[in-house]
Design an enzyme around this catalytic site. Sequence first.
Site, PDB file in Angstrom:
ATOM      1  N   GLY A 218       9.760 -47.899  -3.456  1.00  0.00           N
ATOM      2  CA  GLY A 218      11.131 -47.457  -3.238  1.00  0.00           C
ATOM      3  C   GLY A 218      12.099 -48.289  -4.043  1.00  0.00           C
ATOM      4  O   GLY A 218      11.757 -49.360  -4.565  1.00  0.00           O
TER       5      GLY A 218
ATOM      6  N   GLY B  92      16.435 -52.758  -2.156  1.00  0.00           N
ATOM      7  CA  GLY B  92      17.361 -52.742  -1.037  1.00  0.00           C
ATOM      8  C   GLY B  92      17.101 -51.678  -0.004  1.00  0.00           C
ATOM      9  O   GLY B  92      17.953 -51.438   0.858  1.00  0.00           O
TER      10      GLY B  92
ATOM     11  N   ASP C 223      33.552 -40.888 -19.784  1.00  0.00           N
ATOM     12  CA  ASP C 223      33.309 -39.489 -19.431  1.00  0.00           C
ATOM     13  C   ASP C 223      32.408 -38.811 -20.462  1.00  0.00           C
ATOM     14  O   ASP C 223      31.494 -38.055 -20.105  1.00  0.00           O
ATOM     15  CB  ASP C 223      34.635 -38.738 -19.322  1.00  0.00           C
ATOM     16  CG  ASP C 223      35.523 -39.304 -18.230  1.00  0.00           C
ATOM     17  OD1 ASP C 223      34.973 -39.822 -17.249  1.00  0.00           O
ATOM     18  OD2 ASP C 223      36.756 -39.237 -18.372  1.00  0.00           O
TER      19      ASP C 223
ATOM     20  N   HIS D 251      45.260 -37.865 -17.271  1.00  0.00           N
ATOM     21  CA  HIS D 251      43.800 -37.839 -17.369  1.00  0.00           C
ATOM     22  C   HIS D 251      43.161 -37.583 -16.001  1.00  0.00           C
ATOM     23  O   HIS D 251      42.304 -36.694 -15.858  1.00  0.00           O
ATOM     24  CB  HIS D 251      43.323 -39.180 -17.937  1.00  0.00           C
ATOM     25  CG  HIS D 251      41.862 -39.242 -18.211  1.00  0.00           C
ATOM     26  ND1 HIS D 251      41.332 -39.102 -19.480  1.00  0.00           N
ATOM     27  CD2 HIS D 251      40.809 -39.419 -17.379  1.00  0.00           C
ATOM     28  CE1 HIS D 251      40.011 -39.193 -19.410  1.00  0.00           C
ATOM     29  NE2 HIS D 251      39.667 -39.405 -18.141  1.00  0.00           N
ATOM     30  N   GLU D 252      43.562 -38.357 -14.999  1.00  0.00           N
ATOM     31  CA  GLU D 252      42.967 -38.188 -13.671  1.00  0.00           C
ATOM     32  C   GLU D 252      43.380 -36.866 -13.031  1.00  0.00           C
ATOM     33  O   GLU D 252      42.615 -36.288 -12.242  1.00  0.00           O
ATOM     34  CB  GLU D 252      43.353 -39.363 -12.768  1.00  0.00           C
ATOM     35  CG  GLU D 252      42.893 -40.719 -13.279  1.00  0.00           C
ATOM     36  CD  GLU D 252      41.397 -40.774 -13.503  1.00  0.00           C
ATOM     37  OE1 GLU D 252      40.654 -40.062 -12.794  1.00  0.00           O
ATOM     38  OE2 GLU D 252      40.962 -41.521 -14.404  1.00  0.00           O
TER      39      GLU D 252
END
Length: 660
Positions: free
Chosen positions: A233, A236, A531, A455-456
């Site tokens: 796995g 953590g 992006d 942009h956001e």
Amino acid sequence: MTTRVRLPFRHATRSARPRPPREPPRPPGEPPPTPPEQPTPWQRWLLPMLIATMFLLLIGPALFSPPAQQRATYSDLMSKVNAGQVSSVSIDDKGGVQGKLTDGRSFTSQIPTALGNTQLAQRLEAKHVQITATRSGGSWSSLLLSLLPLFIIFGLFLWLGRHGQQSLASGIGGFGRSKAKIIEAERPTTRFTDVAGYDGVKQEISEMVDFLRDPGRYSAAGAKPPRGVIMVGPPGTGKTLLARAVAGEAEVAFLSVTGSAFVEMFVGVGASRVRDMFDNARKRAPSIIFIDEIDAIGGKRGGIGMGGHEEREQTLNQLLAEMDGFDQGSGIVVLAATNRPESLDAALLRPGRFDRQVTVPLPNQSERAAILSVHAMGKRLAPDVDLDVIARGTPGFSGADLANLANEGAINAVRAGRTVIDANDLDQARDRVLLGRREASNALLPDERHAVAVHESGHALLAALCEHADPVAKVTILPAGVALGVTEQLPEAERHLYSEAYLIDLLTVRLGGRAAELVVFGQGSTGAANDLAGATQIAGRMVREFGLSPALGPVGYGSTTPHGLGEAPEETPLRLPYSEHTQELIDAEVASLLRHAEQRATGLLDAHRGALDRLAATLLEDETVDGDVVVKVLRNHPPADGSARRAAGRAVPARHLSEK
């Protein structure tokens, strides 16, 4: 600037509830354990006395030596003799002179014997100087100092003979002994109830617990119990915690060791430690041997730098022999954990050694809520804290991440002078875990703040406009870490399969920030670098692995390293599994996907230009808005006549992009 698209995974954690120690039952007739032998009083004082003696021999002569005497040259000696200032001298056979002046002061000198000078004795007799001849010899202290190294070496070998290994083959000074931490049967207090979630994993390894509790039940049915179980796995996910829970449930001895503890610079030490570890396990049977990070010694053999006499390969060979050779009824089970199963040797994973491979994945939403409830124990939560909402907003978090999230929320509450953790504290903690610390001193210029807001806004509007995209949770233009602004999207439910339409919408949202800059400013900027990298990676996997390109057809060149959607492989193969012509086709298809996504994003934002400008202005004023504000802006600023429908209609499936 970046767009966070967190995808769902699964996981577990632990709770530190103390339990009273349990004393293992002793079979009738077995004598009580012999207490360890206590050293006698003289043995306790032997080492301090040796240290004190060495200190006196080394430091004593310097402490108790007489005061330093005047050093005179041979010329000065002759001058003092001629002047009648010397009362007595003592000359040794090496020409060393120690004398006393008439005023009572002492001096030393040296006769240059190489000159063969015989006038010194005549002059001393002429001046009535008392002459004494001595012979140089070592004192007791110098003799003891010369013999001290021999005493130390003899004492060291004597100590090794009594307290070290029984033979040099096992390694001098205990090098060959196993470094496993032995936890007896009464020590493990962790149970399966202390592990949140993971019902399937616990059921899978519960048979191992049944075997250790009642091995005769399996032998009566003719069933062979598992010899080894390996847990695989991500980091953590609580693999070590599950191993301790197995030991706690079975109430047997638990020998814990890491794979790196077997690796030493001396050849043969690792194999000797493996033998010693299994010998200890047999003495304490039934018992569990837990090897954490087994890939440190269980790597594939025959690679570069792996010779037949290499230390790690010898250690692996000894481990294979021990696992395949110990008795079935000895009551020993080997439990191992790793997050790199692809690097393990095939002989280690075959039936008869590690019979089962249990996957411990990242937790899903319900398991994350259970894990958060465990970590919330001992903390005072405000009534507005909903652990289910926090679990929904943390897809892909492991148990360690959730523990860190709860701790960061408590730190935020203390920083604000409170002892009660509210929802805002946990929300800020999530942003810190995902993005990093917010830097208040990282002030943007007015033009930069406007560009970040545009942009956001592009990301947020396209996430709301695309049908298959995840909804917007929050939009902010406050810098955090390396991101100047963030648009957070949270899935409404756990996803395990991703459709072609979802991937196309994902590309469109990823390129929404750049598309907004093109619509408003007429040019792009460096803010879309992250992006573009993420969108290129997703488009590349769509073409290479998912078979969503008609140019290549239903062919998948999957990566050998498991990774989630949008994540880069850990390793890049030295030789690609396809030709250069295929690489050219892949590059062309990836560019076509990205170009189409950008055109679609630009068309949608151009049709909703009013909503884009209004949302950017709201971000400049409030700096942070939630998803409801984005929906409200879209509702109050409808698009022009059918332009949005025409823009959205450009979302042609990827299989039609390359058709001519």
